[in-house]
Structure formats: C-alpha cells, structure tokens
Design an enzyme around this catalytic site. Sequence first.
Site, PDB file in Angstrom:
ATOM      1  N   GLU A 297      -4.095  -6.143   6.191  1.00 27.57           N
ATOM      2  CA  GLU A 297      -5.297  -6.111   7.024  1.00 27.57           C
ATOM      3  C   GLU A 297      -6.412  -5.315   6.352  1.00 27.57           C
ATOM      4  O   GLU A 297      -6.164  -4.269   5.762  1.00 27.57           O
ATOM      5  CB  GLU A 297      -4.975  -5.486   8.379  1.00 27.57           C
ATOM      6  CG  GLU A 297      -6.175  -5.450   9.334  1.00 27.57           C
ATOM      7  CD  GLU A 297      -5.769  -5.118  10.737  1.00 27.57           C
ATOM      8  OE1 GLU A 297      -5.036  -5.940  11.335  1.00 27.57           O
ATOM      9  OE2 GLU A 297      -6.151  -4.036  11.234  1.00 27.57           O
TER      10      GLU A 297
ATOM     11  N   TYR B 230     -12.494  -6.863  13.653  1.00 28.34           N
ATOM     12  CA  TYR B 230     -13.776  -7.184  14.289  1.00 28.34           C
ATOM     13  C   TYR B 230     -14.548  -5.899  14.533  1.00 28.34           C
ATOM     14  O   TYR B 230     -13.999  -4.918  15.033  1.00 28.34           O
ATOM     15  CB  TYR B 230     -13.508  -7.893  15.619  1.00 28.34           C
ATOM     16  CG  TYR B 230     -14.710  -8.545  16.257  1.00 28.34           C
ATOM     17  CD1 TYR B 230     -15.100  -9.832  15.883  1.00 28.34           C
ATOM     18  CD2 TYR B 230     -15.446  -7.902  17.248  1.00 28.34           C
ATOM     19  CE1 TYR B 230     -16.188 -10.447  16.479  1.00 28.34           C
ATOM     20  CE2 TYR B 230     -16.535  -8.507  17.851  1.00 28.34           C
ATOM     21  CZ  TYR B 230     -16.895  -9.783  17.458  1.00 28.34           C
ATOM     22  OH  TYR B 230     -17.978 -10.394  18.050  1.00 28.34           O
TER      23      TYR B 230
ATOM     24  N   ALA C  48     -17.205  -3.126  16.104  1.00 25.88           N
ATOM     25  CA  ALA C  48     -17.448  -2.697  17.483  1.00 25.88           C
ATOM     26  C   ALA C  48     -18.810  -3.177  17.963  1.00 25.88           C
ATOM     27  O   ALA C  48     -19.729  -3.385  17.184  1.00 25.88           O
ATOM     28  CB  ALA C  48     -17.380  -1.174  17.566  1.00 25.88           C
TER      29      ALA C  48
ATOM     30  N   HIS D  29     -10.159 -11.478  13.322  1.00 24.47           N
ATOM     31  CA  HIS D  29     -10.040 -10.834  14.625  1.00 24.47           C
ATOM     32  C   HIS D  29     -11.244 -11.213  15.480  1.00 24.47           C
ATOM     33  O   HIS D  29     -12.361 -11.363  14.974  1.00 24.47           O
ATOM     34  CB  HIS D  29     -10.008  -9.319  14.475  1.00 24.47           C
ATOM     35  CG  HIS D  29      -8.794  -8.781  13.793  1.00 24.47           C
ATOM     36  ND1 HIS D  29      -8.229  -7.569  14.117  1.00 24.47           N
ATOM     37  CD2 HIS D  29      -8.033  -9.296  12.798  1.00 24.47           C
ATOM     38  CE1 HIS D  29      -7.178  -7.348  13.353  1.00 24.47           C
ATOM     39  NE2 HIS D  29      -7.045  -8.379  12.534  1.00 24.47           N
TER      40      HIS D  29
ATOM     41  N   ARG E 274      -8.706  -7.972  23.366  1.00 23.61           N
ATOM     42  CA  ARG E 274      -9.717  -7.523  24.327  1.00 23.61           C
ATOM     43  C   ARG E 274     -10.705  -6.595  23.639  1.00 23.61           C
ATOM     44  O   ARG E 274     -11.906  -6.721  23.800  1.00 23.61           O
ATOM     45  CB  ARG E 274      -9.056  -6.788  25.500  1.00 23.61           C
ATOM     46  CG  ARG E 274     -10.058  -6.427  26.607  1.00 23.61           C
ATOM     47  CD  ARG E 274      -9.518  -5.369  27.541  1.00 23.61           C
ATOM     48  NE  ARG E 274      -9.388  -4.067  26.875  1.00 23.61           N
ATOM     49  CZ  ARG E 274      -8.958  -2.970  27.471  1.00 23.61           C
ATOM     50  NH1 ARG E 274      -8.590  -3.016  28.741  1.00 23.61           N
ATOM     51  NH2 ARG E 274      -8.871  -1.826  26.797  1.00 23.61           N
ATOM     52  N   GLY E 275     -10.174  -5.648  22.872  1.00 23.04           N
ATOM     53  CA  GLY E 275     -11.021  -4.652  22.224  1.00 23.04           C
ATOM     54  C   GLY E 275     -11.063  -3.364  23.033  1.00 23.04           C
ATOM     55  O   GLY E 275     -10.756  -3.344  24.232  1.00 23.04           O
ATOM     56  N   ASP E 276     -11.430  -2.283  22.367  1.00 21.44           N
ATOM     57  CA  ASP E 276     -11.503  -0.986  23.041  1.00 21.44           C
ATOM     58  C   ASP E 276     -12.739  -0.904  23.932  1.00 21.44           C
ATOM     59  O   ASP E 276     -13.828  -1.340  23.548  1.00 21.44           O
ATOM     60  CB  ASP E 276     -11.552   0.151  22.016  1.00 21.44           C
ATOM     61  CG  ASP E 276     -10.282   0.224  21.182  1.00 21.44           C
ATOM     62  OD1 ASP E 276      -9.206  -0.121  21.730  1.00 21.44           O
ATOM     63  OD2 ASP E 276     -10.375   0.610  20.008  1.00 21.44           O
TER      64      ASP E 276
ATOM     65  N   HIS F  82       1.188  -0.417  25.828  1.00 21.25           N
ATOM     66  CA  HIS F  82      -0.254  -0.164  25.780  1.00 21.25           C
ATOM     67  C   HIS F  82      -0.578   1.060  26.624  1.00 21.25           C
ATOM     68  O   HIS F  82       0.064   1.322  27.656  1.00 21.25           O
ATOM     69  CB  HIS F  82      -1.010  -1.384  26.304  1.00 21.25           C
ATOM     70  CG  HIS F  82      -2.472  -1.364  26.031  1.00 21.25           C
ATOM     71  ND1 HIS F  82      -3.367  -0.624  26.788  1.00 21.25           N
ATOM     72  CD2 HIS F  82      -3.215  -1.988  25.079  1.00 21.25           C
ATOM     73  CE1 HIS F  82      -4.597  -0.796  26.318  1.00 21.25           C
ATOM     74  NE2 HIS F  82      -4.533  -1.613  25.291  1.00 21.25           N
TER      75      HIS F  82
ATOM     76  N   GLN G 260      -6.144  10.919   7.485  1.00 21.69           N
ATOM     77  CA  GLN G 260      -5.481   9.915   8.314  1.00 21.69           C
ATOM     78  C   GLN G 260      -4.682  10.575   9.428  1.00 21.69           C
ATOM     79  O   GLN G 260      -4.639  10.067  10.551  1.00 21.69           O
ATOM     80  CB  GLN G 260      -4.540   9.060   7.458  1.00 21.69           C
ATOM     81  CG  GLN G 260      -5.223   7.931   6.715  1.00 21.69           C
ATOM     82  CD  GLN G 260      -4.213   7.085   5.982  1.00 21.69           C
ATOM     83  OE1 GLN G 260      -3.660   7.507   4.969  1.00 21.69           O
ATOM     84  NE2 GLN G 260      -3.961   5.903   6.498  1.00 21.69           N
TER      85      GLN G 260
END
Length: 291
Positions: free
Chosen positions: A17, A50, A52, A79, A109-111, A149, A212
Amino acid sequence: MFIHEMFQQKPCVFSVEVFPPKKAGAAEETLYPVLRELCTLGPDYISVTYGAGGGTAGQSTAKIASYIKNGLHVEALAHLTCVNSTRVQVEETLTRLREDNVENVLALRGDINPDLPRRMDFLHASDLAKAIAQTGGFGVAGACYPEGHLESPSLKADVESLRYKAEAGVSHLITQLFFDNVSYYRFLNMARKAGISLPVQAGIMPIVSKRQIERTVALSSASLPPQFTKMISRYDHDEQALFDAGIEYAVTQIRDLITGGADGIHLYAMNNARVARLVYEGIRDLLPERT
C-alpha cells in the site's frame, strides 16, 4: 483483472500500500520512483489510499492508480471513501477510474473529521460498496478489523456486520494493521463460523522508527503483545537497532501468517521502498513464484 480472482489462482496474494504525497503542492509524480522500485518486488497489486476531505481528494488517488496500472502494468486498488463525498463526487471518481482502466476499488467510510461537513449520501462502507458494485465493471474490496472497529460495541458485532459488506458486493477483505497474530487467527475463526467466506488479507505495518511508534501505533487500536513492547523498550534510543528489530518483527509475523494459511499479505510500507524490499527478502521463499 479483478483482485478477487487472484485468490483463486495462488495460496497467498502479496500486495503493498502507498499513499499520495502529503506535502502541500507536491505532485503525484514524486511518488513514481518509489512505485517503480516497489514493482521490482513483483507484488500482485498495489493499493493507493484516499486523501482526506472528499471533493478533489480522489484525483491524486486516481492518477497514481492509473500510473500503476497503465504505466507499470501492475494491478491497482484505488481507495474510495464516502464520509465527505457526495454521490455525484463518487460517481465522478468511478468514471475516471473506469476511463483509466482501474478495475478494483476499496470501499471505505473514512474517518469522521469534526472540522469537515459529513455527507449523508452513504452512511456506511457497505452502502458505498453496493453503489460501486451496482455501477458494474469493478472488483470491490472492503476493510475489516481483527480486534474490532473502535465504534463497534464488540468484536462479535463487528464480524457480524461483515455480512452487509459481503451482501453489498465486496469480494475480498483487508485487515487493519495488527501486531499480534493471535488477533488475526481469532478474528478469522469467528468470521468463518459466521459464514463469511471472503478471502482475508492480513495487513502488516513494519514499525521501524520512533516516530511511527508515537504516531501510528498510538493512533491505532491495535493491541501490543509483550514481544513488541519489549522491542520498543529495548531499542527506543537506538535508531538503527530499532529499524533492524522492526523489520525482523514484521518478517517473523508475516512468516507465521503465511505458514498459518493466511489468504494474503498486505504490506503497509508507508511509501518506503527500502522497508518493503527488506521485508520481502525475508518472506520471498514462502510466497508463490511471482509472474
């Protein structure tokens, strides 16, 4: 080629990714050298996150996915989120992806960002997945969460919700990052008992820097097993040692997953081709011969 077909052809699908450049004004082309190097590892596909904010955020994703598919001749997974996107914006993104011959989309859905107005055209990732599937011409992937989740009342409830994604047209799943393989095996067992037969790729992120740890690990809901926290404590003040130990931890984790029968490995390499290569070199003997 639809990604879900790959799982029928090989015992373990390997993918990487990447994310669009985050620096303001940075062109998508700045990522291309990394992509070219990643392609030398022979991944089955490369996914592109994707941005934001919705609106034009998908343009970078679409452009990079197009380069992967048409310039590098590797399958791309674009995405697509809906929390800040209208139905029209989603349709526009899908049209562009179709025109660029990008055939696979990860429906998310996304944040939720309190500073941005939430769009209500699609309330859940399953609603977006259904719209993509009904559009036709796309293989649809979905996300899953080995430890549940954050907004789900329980892991069991979260697993049960995967039925909606499967019914909506999702054909394979990618997990959120995790550091304890027990979580993956427990989740997979629960999913299979619940009748979820979709291939499930294990999402693994090598932790190779203190930054990280402070950002990614702190923000994720992944539990930290004793061997992981011990690694962090031991090498917290030795940058090179932490890097080496992080690679070794990820390799050990992935080797266990492959030998344990994982459908695939999805490597969150954070646009770091060197990290991806080092991990790949440590697991390549367990992967099917690349084509």
